[in-house]
Design an enzyme around this catalytic site. Structure first.
Site, PDB file in Angstrom:
ATOM      1  N   ASP A  98      59.408  18.051  23.604  1.00 44.14           N
ATOM      2  CA  ASP A  98      60.082  17.673  24.949  1.00 44.14           C
ATOM      3  C   ASP A  98      60.993  16.441  24.920  1.00 44.14           C
ATOM      4  OD1 ASP A  98      60.714  17.825  27.429  1.00 44.14           O
ATOM      5  OD2 ASP A  98      58.608  17.805  28.245  1.00 44.14           O
ATOM      6  N   LYS A 174      59.887  26.414  20.945  1.00 48.13           N
ATOM      7  CA  LYS A 174      58.663  26.347  21.762  1.00 48.13           C
ATOM      8  C   LYS A 174      59.038  26.522  22.982  1.00 48.13           C
ATOM      9  CE  LYS A 174      55.131  23.041  22.738  1.00 48.13           C
ATOM     10  NZ  LYS A 174      54.585  21.804  22.253  1.00 48.13           N
ATOM     11  N   ASP A 176      57.681  26.295  26.957  1.00 50.63           N
ATOM     12  CA  ASP A 176      56.636  25.808  27.700  1.00 50.63           C
ATOM     13  C   ASP A 176      56.573  26.532  29.265  1.00 50.63           C
ATOM     14  OD1 ASP A 176      54.584  24.192  28.362  1.00 50.63           O
ATOM     15  OD2 ASP A 176      55.358  22.408  27.487  1.00 50.63           O
ATOM     16  N   GLU A 209      52.140  29.036  26.843  1.00 51.58           N
ATOM     17  CA  GLU A 209      51.764  29.233  28.468  1.00 51.58           C
ATOM     18  C   GLU A 209      50.269  28.924  28.662  1.00 51.58           C
ATOM     19  OE1 GLU A 209      49.937  32.628  30.886  1.00 51.58           O
ATOM     20  OE2 GLU A 209      49.436  31.793  28.904  1.00 51.58           O
ATOM     21  N   TRP A 210      49.545  28.151  27.660  1.00 54.00           N
ATOM     22  CA  TRP A 210      48.559  27.536  27.850  1.00 54.00           C
ATOM     23  C   TRP A 210      47.210  28.298  27.719  1.00 54.00           C
ATOM     24  CZ3 TRP A 210      51.061  25.257  32.447  1.00 54.00           C
ATOM     25  CH2 TRP A 210      52.222  24.654  32.044  1.00 54.00           C
ATOM     26  N   GLY A 211      47.375  29.593  27.711  1.00 55.18           N
ATOM     27  CA  GLY A 211      46.462  30.554  27.870  1.00 55.18           C
ATOM     28  C   GLY A 211      46.053  31.059  29.256  1.00 55.18           C
ATOM     29  N   ASP A 212      47.036  30.447  30.399  1.00 49.81           N
ATOM     30  CA  ASP A 212      46.739  30.861  31.525  1.00 49.81           C
ATOM     31  C   ASP A 212      46.566  32.510  31.855  1.00 49.81           C
ATOM     32  OD1 ASP A 212      46.747  30.596  34.373  1.00 49.81           O
ATOM     33  OD2 ASP A 212      48.811  30.616  34.316  1.00 49.81           O
ATOM     34  N   ASP A 231      46.323  21.555  26.375  1.00 48.04           N
ATOM     35  CA  ASP A 231      46.905  20.678  25.198  1.00 48.04           C
ATOM     36  C   ASP A 231      45.560  20.016  24.579  1.00 48.04           C
ATOM     37  OD1 ASP A 231      49.353  21.183  26.341  1.00 48.04           O
ATOM     38  OD2 ASP A 231      49.871  19.010  26.694  1.00 48.04           O
TER      39      ASP A 231
HETATM   40  C1  GLA Z   1      53.033  20.801  27.787  1.00 49.49           C
HETATM   41  C2  GLA Z   1      52.557  21.251  26.350  1.00 49.49           C
HETATM   42  C3  GLA Z   1      52.660  20.243  25.391  1.00 49.49           C
HETATM   43  C4  GLA Z   1      53.899  19.413  24.978  1.00 49.49           C
HETATM   44  C5  GLA Z   1      54.413  18.910  26.484  1.00 49.49           C
HETATM   45  C6  GLA Z   1      55.647  18.274  26.612  1.00 49.49           C
HETATM   46  O1  GLA Z   1      51.953  19.823  27.986  1.00 49.49           O
HETATM   47  O2  GLA Z   1      51.740  22.054  26.422  1.00 49.49           O
HETATM   48  O3  GLA Z   1      52.274  20.825  23.823  1.00 49.49           O
HETATM   49  O4  GLA Z   1      55.069  20.109  24.761  1.00 49.49           O
HETATM   50  O5  GLA Z   1      54.344  20.004  27.587  1.00 49.49           O
HETATM   51  O6  GLA Z   1      55.956  17.721  27.848  1.00 49.49           O
END
Ligand code: GLA
Length: 413
Positions: A98, A174, A176, A209-212, A231
């Site tokens: 980011d 990547k 997000d 997508e964090w597994g949502d 994270d």
């Molecule tokens: C999310 C992602 C992280 C990182 C941050 C950057 O939290 O899960 O891995 O990329 O955004 O802001």
């Protein structure tokens, strides 16, 4: 009359059987090669980009630098991968996370590199990274802004941004999930898949997508890997929790599409050496992307020994591509198959007490009484004793043993 009818029916049925079986003979059986298997699976996917046949390896800026990233840090990371020898071991992606872009797009709607931190622009950075024999990754979000809220996301700009990334020479994206419009990720993520496919450059596509919405269940058609968890942080409990969550989706991982329990924290200082060994061993055997998250300009010998363990990296890059699973919960054992009828097992002590952990060959997927050669992947030693029933390790606080197991051929007497 009745007999005539029966004969007639019999004849017709025989003819039908004849036709169908000769038809079946005409259908060619697919050749049973690994290549055919992979290509068939890839062909059936939207993202048939042939990337990620083994988990990607490299570095990402987020875990160590967060938003404080700039082009010098990225160049230093590329140099660090080369000078440390890590690039040679397979760590080839250098990924900007980011905070790399200006908050506002230009008048044509294009993303623009942030002038104060990336004054040379991303194309120049890609050229530099490529000149070092490495690949450059970038970051965006399937939303209006990225998670830092300091730059635009790509929602509604998928094609334009994918084209920009391709024109800069980007090799990895990547993607997000922040600041989205509340629509389903199963619609927002494939929009970028299609855009990348149209952009004319193979770009590894990492869904964050964090597994949502359980991306493991749909990610393979959309991207090359998908985050299964929120994270990671640089502490043992969070790391183990990510491993446990990711474990639930083990059956969905395969060459071309991997579960991603988030990037590595090894070398960032929040865990002990033994805890980092568990972290790296687990990430390797569950076929997670191996994306380093530490400062590569300041690597200690200890960190280098962990992330540079060739034998453990080989487990991660094994062509069979099967994610190891937690096979016992109490006396904790993780195990999985490898190519060439070999197996990997990890015996883990999560606690502060000392304990003996016994793994039965059956737990690992090997028939009992098989003679098995055992190699300790952190001691780099093949044990003198072959195992036939079980393996016991006596482990101190946060101790672990990672074994490569090779069943031996029976000697005929
Ligand atoms: C999310 C992602 C992280 C990182 C941050 C950057 O939290 O899960 O891995 O990329 O955004 O802001």
């Amino acid at each position: 009359m009745e007999r005539k009818l029966t004969c007639c029916l019999l004849l017709i049925s025989l003819m039908v059987i004849g036709i169908t079986s000769s038809g079946a003979n005409m259908i060619k059986k697919p050749p049973n090669t690994k290549f055919h298997y992979y290509s068939e699976r890839l062909r059936r996917n939207l993202l048939a980009n042939t990337l990620g046949l083994t988990p990607p390896m490299g570095w990402n800026s987020w875990n160590h630098f967060n938003c404080n990233v700039n082009e010098t840090i990225i160049k230093d990371a590329a140099d660090g991968l080369v000078s440390s020898g890590l690039a040679q071991l397979g760590y080839t992606y250098v990924n900007i996370d980011d905070c790399w872009a200006e908050k506002v797009r230009d008048k044509n709607g294009n993303l623009v590199a942030r002038n104060t931190t990336f004054p040379s622009g991303i194309k120049a950075l890609a050229d530099y990274v490529h000149s070092r024999g490495l690949k450059l990754g970038i970051y965006s979000s399937a939303g209006f802004f990225t998670c830092s809220n300091t730059m635009p996301g790509s929602l509604g700009y998928e094609e334009q941004d994918a084209k920009t990334f391709a024109s800069w020479g980007i090799d990895y994206l990547k993607y997000d999930n922040c600041y989205n419009d509340g629509t389903n990720p199963t619609a927002r993520y494939p929009a970028m898949t299609r855009a990348l496919m149209k952009a004319g450059r193979p770009i590894y596509y990492s869904l964050c997508e964090w597994g949502d919405m359980h991306p493991a269940t749909w990610g393979f058609r959309v991207g090359n890997s998908w985050r299964t968890t929120g994270d990671i942080s640089d502490n043992f409990d969070t790391m183990m929790n990510r491993a446990d969550m990711n474990n639930m989706y083990a059956d969905y991982a395969r060459p071309g599409g991997w579960n991603d329990p988030d990037m590595l924290e090894v070398g960032n200082g929040g865990m002990t050496k033994d805890q980092y060994i568990i972290h790296f061993s687990l990430w390797a055997m569950v076929k997670s992307p191996l994306l380093l998250g530490c400062d590569l300009t300041n690597l200690t010998q200890e960190t280098l020994e962990i992330i540079g363990n060739k034998e453990v990296i080989a487990i991660n890059q094994d062509p069979l591509g099967v994610q190891a699973k937690k096979v016992r919960e109490d006396a904790e054992i993780w195990a999985g198959p490898l190519s060439g009828y070999r197996f990997v097992a990890l015996l883990v002590n999560r606690g502060t007490w000392s304990t003996n952990i016994t793994a039965h060959l059956e737990d690992i997927g090997i028939p009992p009484k098989t003679k098995v050669q055992v190699r300790d992947l952190w001691e780099h030693k093949t044990l003198e004793e072959t195992a036939t029933m079980n393996l016991t390790a006596s482990l101190g606080a946060y101790g672990s043993k990672m074994y490569l197991l090779t069943p031996l051929k029976e000697q005929s007497s």
